[in-house]
Structures are given as structure tokens and as C-alpha cells.
Design a protein around this motif. Structure first.
Motif, PDB file in Angstrom:
ATOM      1  N   SER A 263       0.811  -1.223   0.000  1.00 53.20           N
ATOM      2  CA  SER A 263       0.000   0.000   0.000  1.00 53.20           C
ATOM      3  C   SER A 263       0.840   1.267   0.000  1.00 53.20           C
ATOM      4  N   GLY A 264       2.125   1.132   0.311  1.00 46.80           N
ATOM      5  CA  GLY A 264       2.977   2.314   0.409  1.00 46.80           C
ATOM      6  C   GLY A 264       2.961   2.933   1.794  1.00 46.80           C
ATOM      7  N   TRP A 265       2.166   2.358   2.700  1.00 47.77           N
ATOM      8  CA  TRP A 265       2.076   2.858   4.072  1.00 47.77           C
ATOM      9  C   TRP A 265       3.299   2.444   4.879  1.00 47.77           C
ATOM     10  N   ILE A 266       3.844   3.394   5.629  1.00 49.66           N
ATOM     11  CA  ILE A 266       4.969   3.097   6.530  1.00 49.66           C
ATOM     12  C   ILE A 266       4.413   2.969   7.941  1.00 49.66           C
ATOM     13  N   PRO A 267       4.474   1.766   8.548  1.00 47.15           N
ATOM     14  CA  PRO A 267       3.929   1.552   9.892  1.00 47.15           C
ATOM     15  C   PRO A 267       4.522   2.521  10.916  1.00 47.15           C
ATOM     16  N   THR A 268       3.684   2.916  11.867  1.00 50.05           N
ATOM     17  CA  THR A 268       4.094   3.890  12.868  1.00 50.05           C
ATOM     18  C   THR A 268       4.143   3.267  14.256  1.00 50.05           C
ATOM     19  N   THR A 294      -4.185   5.203   1.498  1.00 49.57           N
ATOM     20  CA  THR A 294      -4.551   3.958   0.810  1.00 49.57           C
ATOM     21  C   THR A 294      -5.754   4.130  -0.120  1.00 49.57           C
ATOM     22  N   LYS A 295      -6.673   5.029   0.226  1.00 45.53           N
ATOM     23  CA  LYS A 295      -7.782   5.290  -0.686  1.00 45.53           C
ATOM     24  C   LYS A 295      -7.282   6.088  -1.885  1.00 45.53           C
ATOM     25  N   GLY A 296      -6.295   6.931  -1.630  1.00 45.04           N
ATOM     26  CA  GLY A 296      -5.730   7.747  -2.701  1.00 45.04           C
ATOM     27  C   GLY A 296      -5.035   6.916  -3.762  1.00 45.04           C
ATOM     28  N   ASN A 297      -4.332   5.842  -3.360  1.00 43.60           N
ATOM     29  CA  ASN A 297      -3.639   4.997  -4.337  1.00 43.60           C
ATOM     30  C   ASN A 297      -4.414   3.711  -4.662  1.00 43.60           C
ATOM     31  N   ASN A 298      -5.675   3.637  -4.168  1.00 41.26           N
ATOM     32  CA  ASN A 298      -6.614   2.541  -4.473  1.00 41.26           C
ATOM     33  C   ASN A 298      -6.287   1.212  -3.781  1.00 41.26           C
ATOM     34  N   SER A 299      -5.235   1.154  -2.980  1.00 43.29           N
ATOM     35  CA  SER A 299      -4.866  -0.100  -2.315  1.00 43.29           C
ATOM     36  C   SER A 299      -5.896  -0.492  -1.252  1.00 43.29           C
ATOM     37  N   TYR A 300      -6.595   0.498  -0.711  1.00 47.94           N
ATOM     38  CA  TYR A 300      -7.648   0.267   0.286  1.00 47.94           C
ATOM     39  C   TYR A 300      -8.742  -0.635  -0.291  1.00 47.94           C
ATOM     40  N   PHE A 301      -9.169  -0.317  -1.519  1.00 39.94           N
ATOM     41  CA  PHE A 301     -10.252  -1.062  -2.160  1.00 39.94           C
ATOM     42  C   PHE A 301      -9.763  -2.401  -2.714  1.00 39.94           C
TER      43      PHE A 301
END
Length: 362
Positions: A263-268, A294-301
Motif C-alpha cells: 500500500s505504500g504505508w509506513i507503519p508507525t 490507501t484510498k488515494g492509491n486505491n490499495s484500500y479497495f
């Protein structure tokens, strides 16, 4: 004299006061009759869509039922509610026993309702492997949240499901969303089992940790750390603040050792106190940032689509297993083979093949 002593003895039984007949026997019978009436699938759906907690609870009880006769009604309810679902944020919360999950969820839930959110908590209680019973005490532990009109707490027994997630939690999420809850919190048992099940039904996976209890090194385990979207060190209050900050640094270093998420998310990592409420707002801010990215890069869906596919296969596996063990001929043959296996007359693997061939009529 002896009779008088008995008459005035403190042990003498005295007639009590008869309770007033406020409720007639006919009224009691009507209540009993009403309770036995099972609402139709459509009545349950209508109640859920109108925000009825009673209808929601009865529907969840229906889908949790292991009675095969309830399966068709349960599927009708779920399928009818499905178009009205998928509008919530699903958050999984896990951690070892004693980390303060229930206390954290209550503080977090109260914060969310103060913002106007409607919060449903699907709390899973561990089932005894011996008695198969559960305490189901989450409503007792969350005294404030349970009284909140914008919150709903549903404790369920974990049963034998891997990861401690109740067998029908996935369907319960759908019903809660259809009932208007926009934030779903799923609490897992957290007893060291695989957390894959909860990870496969939530958008955001939160791992709660504590420090000062020998938990620091135990927490750095590849599987659970890779799944976590955020690590929160709870009980960061009093003399534990400094230790919690040090643990935060350690976990942050550990997170950087793992591959980047798709997703490109970096865990915090962060600290909080469910008692003083310090850091609770920051946890929600982190989740909102995650959703935005994640909604911005569509990985959420895309993740939700993958989860739906995963649960399709899991449901097939579960249904095959249920049908197998409920088959009358198999039940009889199983008992015979159990005894043969116990007496070393046949190996467990050969006995299994006999049962499977019988089931599939090969």
C-alpha cells in the motif's frame, strides 16, 4: 415454657409478605409466547436498516448458530444487508493478555463517539478448550462504553477458530455496517495464535504492546510485526512513561527491518495511556492518514477485494467441514474408526482415507 421459647426463638420461621400481583399470569404467558416467535428474515433486515440494536443482536445470534436449519435464513439476512454495508472503517486490535485491550478500546471508542462516530465493538472472548465455555465479560470491563447510545458491544466466544476470531465475525461486520455503524473495532484474544484471520477482515491492523513486563523482546516477532499497520505502547503513564518511550524507539527500529507494504504505508509507533487518555487522539489521526493514503492509491479497495476472495474460499472450507461431520453415515463410521485408531488397529491417516472415500462415494 419450652413452647414459649420456641415461639420467640430467632430461628422461628415467619410467614413472608406475599408479592403483589402486578403482572397477571396471562401477561407472563404472552411474553413467553412472544419470545418464542422468531422474526422473519425480512423483519430482521428491516430492523437492522432502521438502526434497531435488538434486530442486529438477534441477526448476529442467527448467523452464529451452528444449527443447519438457520443457515438459509442467515444467508438471506446477510445478502439483503450487503448492499447497505462496506461504508465503515474496520480496525483490528490485538495484543497479548494483560496489555489492556478492553481498557484501550473503551477509551478509544468513547473518543470516537465524542466525535460523532457510531462505534461497534466485536469483542472475542477465549473459549476453554476443556469446557468450551466463555466468560464473555467485555461488557463488564467496558462500563462506560456500554452505556453510550452511539456504541454497540457484541462479545462472542472464539470457539476453536484460528487466531481467536469468532467463526462468524466477518458476517457480523456486514450487519453492523448495515445498521449504521461507521467504525468497527475487532478485538482478538491475542494468545499467540495466528492473527491472519483478523488481518484478513480489517482495513487497519493495530498491535498493542506494553513495556516493563518482559514484553519488549517478545514483541519483536516477524509475523505479527509485518502485519501491523501501527504499534501502540499502552500504559504509558506514571513511572512507565520513560520505559514506554524507549520501547517506542526499539519497535520503530524493528519496523524498518521489514519489507515495505504494498500500500505504500509506513507503519508507525506511538505511546498512549488508556487511563489518562494521553495519545488516544493521535492513534485516530494515524488511522485517518492511513485511510487517506490507501484510498488515494486505491490499495484500500484492492485489499477489500482480496479479503472477499479469501473469505469465499474460507467459507467453502468451513461448509465442507460442517457437511462432512454432520453426515449421518460419516458420524457412525467416524465413531467406529475412532475406536480402531485408539486400539492401534488402523493408522489415523488410513482411517481418514476411509471416511473421505465414503463421503465422496469413491
Amino acid at each position: 415454657m419450652e413452647n414459649k421459647k420456641i415461639k420467640h426463638s430467632a430461628l422461628q420461621e415467619k410467614a413472608g409478605i406475599s408479592p403483589p400481583e402486578i403482572v397477571s399470569s396471562s401477561s407472563v404467558n404472552q411474553v413467553r409466547k412472544f419470545r418464542k416467535i422468531q422474526p422473519s428474515s425480512q423483519e430482521l433486515v428491516d430492523g437492522i436498516l432502521n438502526g434497531s440494536i435488538t434486530a442486529l443482536s438477534r441477526a448476529i445470534t442467527l448467523i452464529e448458530s451452528t444449527n443447519s436449519a438457520h443457515l438459509e435464513r442467515a444467508n438471506e439476512v446477510i445478502n439483503t444487508c450487503l448492499p447497505h454495508a462496506n461504508k465503515s472503517v474496520r480496525i483490528g486490535i490485538t495484543g497479548v493478555p494483560g496489555v489492556g485491550k478492553s481498557t484501550f478500546i473503551e477509551a478509544f471508542g468513547k473518543y470516537l463517539t465524542s466525535l460523532g462516530n457510531k462505534v461497534a465493538v466485536l469483542a472475542v472472548d477465549p473459549s476453554s478448550t476443556i469446557s468450551h465455555g466463555s466468560i464473555l465479560g467485555d461488557k463488564t470491563r467496558m462500563e462506560e462504553l456500554v452505556k453510550d447510545t452511539n456504541a454497540y458491544i457484541r462479545p462472542s466466544a472464539s470457539g476453536e477458530t484460528l487466531g481467536g476470531v469468532a467463526r462468524k465475525t466477518r458476517e457480523a461486520i456486514t450487519l453492523c455496517e448495515a445498521c449504521g455503524f461507521d467504525t468497527i473495532l475487532i478485538e482478538t484474544v491475542g494468545v499467540g495464535q495466528s492473527e491472519t484471520a483478523v488481518h484478513s477482515m480489517v482495513d487497519f491492523f493495530l498491535l498493542l504492546k506494553i513495556t516493563g513486563a518482559g514484553d519488549d523482546l517478545q514483541g519483536i516477532k516477524r509475523g505479527i510485526m509485518e502485519m501491523a499497520d501501527s504499534i501502540v505502547i499502552n500504559k504509558a503513564d506514571g513511572d512507565n512513561i520513560q520505559k514506554s518511550n524507549l520501547a517506542k524507539i526499539e519497535f520503530n527500529r524493528a519496523l524498518h527491518l521489514f519489507p515495505a507494504k504494498k500500500s505504500g504505508w509506513i507503519p508507525t509507533t506511538s505511546t498512549c495511556s488508556a487511563i489518562t487518555h494521553e495519545g488516544i487522539a493521535e492513534v485516530w489521526e494515524t488511522i485517518l492518514k492511513f485511510i487517506e493514503l490507501t484510498k488515494g492509491n486505491n490499495s484500500y479497495f484492492e485489499k477489500r477485494k482480496e479479503q472477499n476472495q479469501y473469505w469465499l474460499l474460507e467459507t467453502i472450507n468451513e461448509q465442507l467441514k460442517t457437511n462432512f461431520f454432520n453426515h449421518p453415515e460419516i458420524q457412525k463410521l467416524l465413531e467406529e474408526n475412532k475406536k480402531a485408531v485408539q486400539d492401534d488397529e488402523i493408522s489415523p491417516f488410513a482411517a481418514a482415507q476411509i471416511l473421505l472415500k465414503k463421503y465422496f462415494k469413491k
